[in-house]
Design a protein around this motif. Structure first.
Motif, PDB file in Angstrom:
ATOM      1  N   TRP A  54       5.630  63.474 -34.140  1.00 19.39           N
ATOM      2  CA  TRP A  54       4.234  63.121 -34.371  1.00 19.39           C
ATOM      3  C   TRP A  54       4.084  61.654 -34.755  1.00 19.39           C
ATOM      4  O   TRP A  54       3.145  60.973 -34.329  1.00 19.39           O
ATOM      5  N   GLN A  55       5.028  61.174 -35.549  1.00 24.33           N
ATOM      6  CA  GLN A  55       4.983  59.751 -35.903  1.00 24.33           C
ATOM      7  C   GLN A  55       5.160  58.898 -34.656  1.00 24.33           C
ATOM      8  O   GLN A  55       4.501  57.873 -34.492  1.00 24.33           O
ATOM      9  N   VAL A  79       1.816  61.796 -40.678  1.00 25.03           N
ATOM     10  CA  VAL A  79       2.120  63.207 -40.919  1.00 25.03           C
ATOM     11  C   VAL A  79       2.092  63.511 -42.411  1.00 25.03           C
ATOM     12  O   VAL A  79       2.654  62.754 -43.211  1.00 25.03           O
ATOM     13  N   PRO A 119      -3.074  68.494 -35.604  1.00 24.11           N
ATOM     14  CA  PRO A 119      -3.459  67.090 -35.522  1.00 24.11           C
ATOM     15  C   PRO A 119      -4.967  66.956 -35.734  1.00 24.11           C
ATOM     16  O   PRO A 119      -5.751  67.648 -35.078  1.00 24.11           O
ATOM     17  N   CYS A 134      -1.701  64.172 -38.952  1.00 29.89           N
ATOM     18  CA  CYS A 134      -1.257  65.453 -38.432  1.00 29.89           C
ATOM     19  C   CYS A 134      -0.726  66.228 -39.636  1.00 29.89           C
ATOM     20  O   CYS A 134       0.168  65.755 -40.342  1.00 29.89           O
ATOM     21  N   PHE A 146      -3.817  60.476 -30.897  1.00 26.60           N
ATOM     22  CA  PHE A 146      -3.341  60.775 -32.255  1.00 26.60           C
ATOM     23  C   PHE A 146      -3.070  59.516 -33.094  1.00 26.60           C
ATOM     24  O   PHE A 146      -2.739  59.616 -34.267  1.00 26.60           O
ATOM     25  N   ALA A 206       0.804  59.355 -35.183  1.00 28.69           N
ATOM     26  CA  ALA A 206       0.098  60.076 -36.250  1.00 28.69           C
ATOM     27  C   ALA A 206       0.711  59.818 -37.624  1.00 28.69           C
ATOM     28  O   ALA A 206       1.889  59.476 -37.741  1.00 28.69           O
ATOM     29  N   VAL A 213      -0.851  73.757 -32.629  1.00 30.78           N
ATOM     30  CA  VAL A 213      -1.792  72.680 -32.960  1.00 30.78           C
ATOM     31  C   VAL A 213      -3.151  73.263 -33.341  1.00 30.78           C
ATOM     32  O   VAL A 213      -4.170  72.567 -33.322  1.00 30.78           O
ATOM     33  N   THR A 270       8.253  65.959 -37.487  1.00 28.82           N
ATOM     34  CA  THR A 270       7.537  64.847 -38.119  1.00 28.82           C
ATOM     35  C   THR A 270       7.768  63.555 -37.346  1.00 28.82           C
ATOM     36  O   THR A 270       6.828  62.791 -37.077  1.00 28.82           O
ATOM     37  N   MET A 325      -0.634  65.102 -25.863  1.00 25.37           N
ATOM     38  CA  MET A 325       0.765  65.074 -26.320  1.00 25.37           C
ATOM     39  C   MET A 325       1.688  64.715 -25.164  1.00 25.37           C
ATOM     40  O   MET A 325       2.619  63.914 -25.321  1.00 25.37           O
TER      41      MET A 325
END
Ligand SMILES: NC(=O)c1ccc[n+]([C@@H]2O[C@H](COP(=O)([O-])OP(=O)(O)OC[C@H]3O[C@@H](n4cnc5c(N)ncnc54)[C@H](OP(=O)(O)O)[C@@H]3O)[C@@H](O)[C@H]2O)c1
Ligand SMILES: NC(=O)c1ccc[n+]([C@@H]2O[C@H](COP(=O)([O-])OP(=O)(O)OC[C@H]3O[C@@H](n4cnc5c(N)ncnc54)[C@H](OP(=O)(O)O)[C@@H]3O)[C@@H](O)[C@H]2O)c1
Lengths: 307, 307
Positions: free
Chosen positions: A166-167, A173, A125, A147, A142, A171, A99, A163, A21
């Motif tokens: 993570w995007q 989501v 994830p 995730c 990722f 990832a 996580v 969100t 991350m």
């Protein structure tokens, strides 16, 4: 292309997931600063050396101070005590996420410690390798992986922001409820890991008999198992202790099926075996079509890492 | 750099292993010509089209005529009937070998058909992917993999020549007796495959319950299993039917171990789980040190294919 989503992110635990991350947030400029805490000084030093953290702290309480996002990235059973330690040091309006590979147990352990005015958005994830520690991470871990977020009572604005983070790290989501998450993961990850560990354990007993030939001649099937079974022992102990019911249920079903195949071998019932193997082949195709894998023998991992 | 080792090689069966041998022999100029036979016209046509065969024949009997080396590369239970078909068409002084995943059963089925003046040198390359058929092969499949030969009563000169062929294709050749081979492979390959098939079968039942989420969210553990379980159903049916005793023995031990871990989960005995997982991790290191794998997440496969 991307914009900073959080001013200050605190990573608690600095292993494979946290370091990945950190790398990803730096690479795609998603956070103003990334700080962290891990139990050992060795890990904290390594995090600075590798460079995915701007600053590390001796305690989790210090690390979370002023952080807009706190990520719990320690083994599942360590999350409750850490939540208790940081509760009085969280910035009002901050978001806490985790996580962990199990969700119900983490929520039970962490949620009671989340103060009013702080949002808790549990996450998981679906990405990993068998390596662990602060030197194991890479920014693209990722990429194209799911995730799963379990928003619970968190404010939509907090869920939406996480969100986007993570995007930003690549990832896909999705949201899921905690019980359902634990059941799906028991099938797709937890029980397979237990089985791989077991098979490698069997070989270990026999290895003494056959003087390491088993290791020397290990071919595809077993080699893949050993890779799975090389994952961190503490992480997996915690997974099985905290996702006990679902894992035991799937394990029971697994044993029933295995007895059927064992019997087919003993009875030399080739049709049952052939039918079974034909059916499982089709499932593989489903996975490739769902985009979770590629048809190539490397199943897309290396590509992700090299991008 | 290399020299032709056989004038004419006949591949009987034109799937993953045979096509990889064909590609390798051409790439490193190890055979004067490569001819072949497969059951279906489709496969025979594909072999010519892909180009790893110079000529194909409608029958195995025609294909082996004038061949210095005959390679049986069909599923294990198909080997006996083919040996019976070709016995009267083998060239005096020729060598017959096979690539079957089981050795005792192949020897029992094939050896009685080998005429005086022809050497039978059973073999097994420890290399494969989950793909099958004439389009699945590639020249570097055997690179840095073991190929086990079971010489039996064959003349040393014939064994030595076949050894050079496999070495020319990049393999490390070793000799082993048939019973021992079958036992080692039951641990390192056959039982792991059965287990992977079983786990994927369990997920298949549940998939109906959770509407394909299991496929959608399949993470590392399960994804590796599905890859293993995508292998050819006929090949694996034959392996389990012909290596029955060893597979059942290892399967019995596997179930015993699995009961221990199941109980540890049920009793929440974290120490047993942690100790077990720590032990299996060490085995992985042994495999990496033995050079059968790399520490990289792609376990060296792609590299082999791209070379
Ligand atoms: N690995 C995977 O494939 C994967 C995938 C998805 C989710 N997860 C989840 O992600 C979490 C972290 O896994 P990981 O693979 O990143 O683990 P890891 O590489 O083994 O790293 C764990 C980190 O947690 C720290 N830690 C452990 N116990 C602690 C404690 N009691 N107090 C403070 N810090 C502690 C460790 O510090 P020291 O180094 O100082 O001991 C280390 O920095 C786990 O909950 C796991 O279930 C893992
Ligand atoms: N795949 C592996 O990972 C691996 C590794 C080491 C050893 N092996 C062994 O290698 C052998 C071949 O495996 P493979 O993976 O190459 O298989 P494959 O890709 O499925 O190809 C099998 C070939 O055998 C032919 N065949 C099947 N039954 C036949 C019959 N009754 N008469 C004539 N031809 C027949 C097929 O022809 P059609 O296409 O016309 O049906 C096809 O060309 C097996 O004994 C296996 O145990 C496999």
């Amino acid at each position: 292309m991307s914009q900073q989503i959080y001013d200050r992110v605190a990573l608690i635990g600095l292993g494979l997931i946290a370091s990945s991350m950190g790398h990803a947030m730096k690479k795609w400029n998603l956070a103003g600063s990334v700080v962290g805490h891990a139990r050992s000084e060795e890990t904290r030093k390594a995090a600075l050396e590798v460079g995915f953290c701007d600053e590390v702290f001796d305690t989790a309480a210090e690390a979370v101070k002023d952080a807009d996002l706190v990520v719990l990235a320690v083994p599942v059973l360590a999350m409750g005590p850490i939540a208790a330690e940081i509760r009085d040091h969280l910035k009002p309006g901050a978001t806490v996420t985790d996580v962990g590979s199990v969700k119900q147990a983490v929520i039970e352990a962490v949620a009671p410690h989340i103060p009013e005015g702080v949002d808790f958005v549990p996450g998981h994830p679906l990405a990993g390798t068998e390596h662990s520690g602060p030197r194991a991470g890479f920014a693209t871990l990722f990429r194209n992986r799911f995730c799963l977020l379990v928003p619970g009572h968190a404010r939509p604005v907090a869920v939406e922001r996480l969100t986007r983070l993570w995007q930003g790290m690549g990832a896909n989501v999705e949201q899921m409820d905690a019980a359902h998450h634990d059941r799906v993961l028991a099938v797709t990850s937890h029980t397979p890991h237990l089985i791989a560990y077991t098979m490698v354990g069997v070989a270990d007993h026999l290895a003494q008999v056959t003087e390491s030939e088993i290791i020397k001649y290990s071919a595809a099937g077993f080699r893949d198992f050993t890779r799975i079974a090389a994952s961190d022992p503490t992480m997996w102990r915690d997974v099985f202790l905290t996702n006990k019911e679902a894992t035991l249920d799937i394990l029971g079903r697994f044993m029933e099926e295995l007895f059927v195949l064992q019997r087919a071998i003993r009875m030399e019932d080739g049709k049952t075996l052939h039918d079974y193997f034909t059916r499982t082949r089709a499932i593989r195709r489903g996975i490739i079509e769902a985009g979770q894998d590629t048809a190539a023998p490397d199943f897309g991992r290396v590509k992700a890492q090299e991008e």
